[in-house]
Motif scaffolding. Structure first.
Motif, PDB file in Angstrom:
ATOM      1  N   SER A 119       3.080  -7.274  13.608  1.00  0.00           N
ATOM      2  CA  SER A 119       3.875  -6.532  14.609  1.00  0.00           C
ATOM      3  C   SER A 119       4.691  -7.474  15.484  1.00  0.00           C
ATOM      4  CB  SER A 119       2.972  -5.672  15.497  1.00  0.00           C
ATOM      5  OG  SER A 119       2.164  -4.855  14.713  1.00  0.00           O
ATOM      6  N   ALA A 120       5.371  -8.401  14.822  1.00  0.00           N
ATOM      7  CA  ALA A 120       6.124  -9.423  15.559  1.00  0.00           C
ATOM      8  C   ALA A 120       7.372  -8.849  16.212  1.00  0.00           C
ATOM      9  CB  ALA A 120       6.510 -10.547  14.620  1.00  0.00           C
ATOM     10  N   GLU A 121       7.580  -9.224  17.458  1.00  0.00           N
ATOM     11  CA  GLU A 121       8.824  -8.927  18.163  1.00  0.00           C
ATOM     12  C   GLU A 121       9.532 -10.253  18.383  1.00  0.00           C
ATOM     13  OE1 GLU A 121      10.000  -5.818  19.836  1.00  0.00           O
ATOM     14  OE2 GLU A 121       8.778  -5.093  18.161  1.00  0.00           O
ATOM     15  N   VAL A 122      10.856 -10.259  18.167  1.00  0.00           N
ATOM     16  CA  VAL A 122      11.610 -11.488  18.417  1.00  0.00           C
ATOM     17  C   VAL A 122      11.879 -11.599  19.918  1.00  0.00           C
ATOM     18  CG1 VAL A 122      13.741 -12.745  17.962  1.00  0.00           C
ATOM     19  CG2 VAL A 122      12.676 -11.384  16.153  1.00  0.00           C
ATOM     20  N   LEU A 129       8.616 -15.642  18.101  1.00  0.00           N
ATOM     21  CA  LEU A 129       7.986 -14.345  17.839  1.00  0.00           C
ATOM     22  C   LEU A 129       6.748 -14.172  18.706  1.00  0.00           C
ATOM     23  CD1 LEU A 129       8.016 -14.568  13.928  1.00  0.00           C
ATOM     24  CD2 LEU A 129       9.616 -13.300  15.360  1.00  0.00           C
ATOM     25  N   ALA A 130       6.576 -12.967  19.209  1.00  0.00           N
ATOM     26  CA  ALA A 130       5.370 -12.651  19.967  1.00  0.00           C
ATOM     27  C   ALA A 130       4.807 -11.344  19.431  1.00  0.00           C
ATOM     28  CB  ALA A 130       5.690 -12.529  21.445  1.00  0.00           C
ATOM     29  N   SER A 131       3.520 -11.173  19.585  1.00  0.00           N
ATOM     30  CA  SER A 131       2.884  -9.951  19.110  1.00  0.00           C
ATOM     31  C   SER A 131       1.870  -9.470  20.138  1.00  0.00           C
ATOM     32  CB  SER A 131       2.176 -10.214  17.783  1.00  0.00           C
ATOM     33  OG  SER A 131       1.356  -9.121  17.439  1.00  0.00           O
ATOM     34  N   SER A 132       1.867  -8.176  20.376  1.00  0.00           N
ATOM     35  CA  SER A 132       0.864  -7.632  21.294  1.00  0.00           C
ATOM     36  C   SER A 132      -0.400  -7.257  20.527  1.00  0.00           C
ATOM     37  CB  SER A 132       1.432  -6.408  22.013  1.00  0.00           C
ATOM     38  OG  SER A 132       1.887  -5.479  21.058  1.00  0.00           O
TER      39      SER A 132
END
Ligand code: ZN
Length: 188
Positions: free
Chosen positions: A58-61, A87-90
């Motif tokens: 569920s990576a967000e740029v 990339l960050a993921s919650s």
């Protein structure tokens, strides 16, 4: 009765039949075009070196790739290009190898934090920075696509203001390339 009917409406029936025939032909040829397009794409996928998986779930740029446009680095308070995606993921900070490969580098620097580089053959390399550590990874080690190779963190001090994230770069034949050419991210 039928004769009369045919005499009266026969022309119209033939015309309708013709319209249907043309419609079906057009429909079929349309489908043929679509099919051949799909085949072309498959061939392209097979000849292109990769089908990468996303290195984070569920990576967000949080920062895009840029080799010309400058981004403001709020940690270093300066404008710079960014030849990677952040990339960050919650969901999870687990970082995965995007393809089968061999570990060619395993390093730490104050600026980039803990980094792992994998070689995938044909001049293609992927680099994962800002990892927690590289304790479980050894140079020369073979890794499988989807294998966990680390965890995203704030170890890259030049980007620590972004919070825990993965700095993910791709090199092809010695030059950085935009990872979004290889992967589709959640917010694109
Ligand atoms: Zn970055």
């Amino acid at each position: 009765m039928i004769k009369n009917f045919l005499r009266k409406y026969g022309y119209y029936m033939v015309a309708i039949a013709l319209i249907f025939a043309v419609g079906i032909t057009a429909g079929t040829s349309g489908k043929k075009t679509q099919t051949s397009l799909v085949i072309d794409q498959t061939e392209q996928t097979n000849t292109s070196p990769v089908e990468m998986m996303c290195p984070l779930s569920s990576a967000e740029v949080i920062k895009w790739y840029s080799d010309t446009e400058l981004f403001y680095n709020s940690t270093l308070k300066q404008w710079e290009s960014h030849r990677a995606v952040d990339l960050a993921s919650s969901v999870s900070n687990d970082v995965y190898a995007v393809l089968d490969g061999t570990v060619t580098d395993c390093s730490y620097s104050y600026e980039d934090g803990y980094c792992v580089t994998l070689s995938h053959g044909d001049g293609l390399f992927t680099t994962y920075c800002s990892l927690t550590n590289t304790d479980n990874i050894k140079k020369g080690q073979r890794v499988k696509r989807g294998q966990k190779i680390g965890e995203a963190s704030t170890s890259a001090s030049n980007e620590s203001g972004e919070g825990a994230h993965l700095h993910f770069a791709i090199k092809l034949n010695g030059a950085f390339v935009d990872p979004s050419n290889y992967l589709t991210f959640g917010n694109k």
